[in-house]
Design an enzyme around this catalytic site. Structure first.
Site, PDB file in Angstrom:
ATOM      1  N   GLU A   1       0.816  -1.060  -0.092  1.00 48.57           N
ATOM      2  CA  GLU A   1       0.023  -0.081  -0.114  1.00 48.57           C
ATOM      3  C   GLU A   1       0.681   1.323  -0.014  1.00 48.57           C
ATOM      4  OE1 GLU A   1      -4.055  -0.824   1.750  1.00 48.57           O
ATOM      5  OE2 GLU A   1      -2.904  -1.419   3.192  1.00 48.57           O
TER       6      GLU A   1
ATOM      7  N   HIS B   1      -0.076   4.261   8.133  1.00 47.90           N
ATOM      8  CA  HIS B   1      -1.112   3.548   7.620  1.00 47.90           C
ATOM      9  C   HIS B   1      -1.256   2.404   8.637  1.00 47.90           C
ATOM     10  CE1 HIS B   1      -4.335   1.527   5.579  1.00 47.90           C
ATOM     11  NE2 HIS B   1      -3.669   0.498   5.220  1.00 47.90           N
TER      12      HIS B   1
ATOM     13  N   HIS C   1      -4.288  -0.802  10.603  1.00 51.39           N
ATOM     14  CA  HIS C   1      -5.287  -1.552  10.594  1.00 51.39           C
ATOM     15  C   HIS C   1      -5.841  -1.739  12.236  1.00 51.39           C
ATOM     16  CE1 HIS C   1      -4.041  -3.563   6.624  1.00 51.39           C
ATOM     17  NE2 HIS C   1      -4.264  -2.322   6.495  1.00 51.39           N
TER      18      HIS C   1
ATOM     19  N   HIS D   1     -11.395  -1.857   6.533  1.00 50.65           N
ATOM     20  CA  HIS D   1      -9.634  -1.828   6.358  1.00 50.65           C
ATOM     21  C   HIS D   1      -8.863  -1.251   7.505  1.00 50.65           C
ATOM     22  CE1 HIS D   1      -6.551  -0.559   3.221  1.00 50.65           C
ATOM     23  NE2 HIS D   1      -5.921  -1.024   4.369  1.00 50.65           N
TER      24      HIS D   1
HETATM   25 ZN   LIG Z   1      -4.144  -1.402   4.793  1.00 47.12          ZN
END
Ligand SMILES: [Zn+2]
Length: 250
Positions: free
Chosen positions: A83, A102, A104, A170
């Site tokens: 990503e 980023h 989760h 996500h």
């Molecule tokens: Zn992700």
């Protein structure tokens, strides 16, 4: 990021990854932190040939790559996270962004799936987290893996110029002028999500903090919110990693 040399920047990204793991925002090998580098590059947590997960992040795991996804340091078994376009797109589009997280995190994901609004339901408990709810947390509705710049652009559009964004089904993306600020925002978002989730489970629906009470909930400033809290997180992480004999601890 002005004032940081290359090695300091890599150490800070690795530290940010370990703190996110310690605080339960990332589990196993998923999630990444980056910092803006010189000449249109970024320094980003990559996956190495001996990958052991975010909790064991070290400076060597942080590699330089260009915003188009290439780089000499992506060799010898080191791969960019799938990503990476999230990071590249935010650096390209937002000059004020110095670092990107980023992750989760479980409560944020649950809140997104349940369609719960993140509102300013508490006050002095955690003022910066309350402010995220007060100012509104944007939502990117697609649960897709953001492996293409087109998808990263969609997410960035949804995020606007806010410090964080909830990615339904996500995770979250958080940004800031520094690694410390971006990680702290991700932690605060998860704190707000956790309390929101607990209230929903209890069937409680607390009111938003009233305007007269908001006046008594000052913005304590980034030096208190980010720097002091960061020192605490670093000290805690260092103590825990020594206790557990982990090899991290740059
Ligand atoms: Zn992700």
């Amino acid at each position: 990021v002005p004032g940081l040399d290359d090695q300091e920047a890599r150490a800070l990204v690795a530290q940010g990854c370990r703190i996110l793991a310690m605080e339960g925002l990332v589990e196993g090998i998923l999630g990444h932190v980056s910092v803006r580098g010189r000449d249109g590059s970024m320094l980003i947590r990559c996956r190495g040939p001996q990958e052991k997960g975010l909790v064991f992040s070290a400076s060597a795991d942080v590699r330089r790559m260009s915003l188009d996804g290439t780089g000499e340091e992506l060799s010898d078994g080191w791969d960019a996270p799938k990503e990476w376009p999230i990071h590249a797109e935010l650096y390209r589009r937002r000059p004020e962004v110095g670092a990107v997280v980023h992750a989760h995190p479980p409560a944020s994901v649950a809140v997104g799936l349940a369609g719960l609004a993140l509102r300013p339901i508490f006050g002095a408990f955690n003022i910066p987290a309350m402010r995220l709810g007060l100012e509104g947390v944007p939502v990117y509705p697609r649960p897709v893996l953001i492996t293409r710049l087109e998808l990263a652009k969609e997410m960035a559009e949804a995020m606007g110029y806010r410090p964080c964004c909830l990615l339904v089904g996500h995770g979250v993306t958080a940004v800031g002028p520094s690694v410390q600020a971006a990680v702290t925002t991700a932690l605060n978002l998860e704190a707000l999500a956790k309390m929101t989730l607990q209230m929903a489970v209890l069937g409680a629906r607390p009111d938003n903090v009233a305007p007269r009470d908001l006046e008594e909930l000052p913005d304590l400033g980034s030096s208190f919110n980010d720097d002091t809290n960061w020192r605490y997180l670093c000290a805690k992480e260092s103590a825990l990693s020594h206790r557990h004999g982990a090899e991290a601890g740059t």
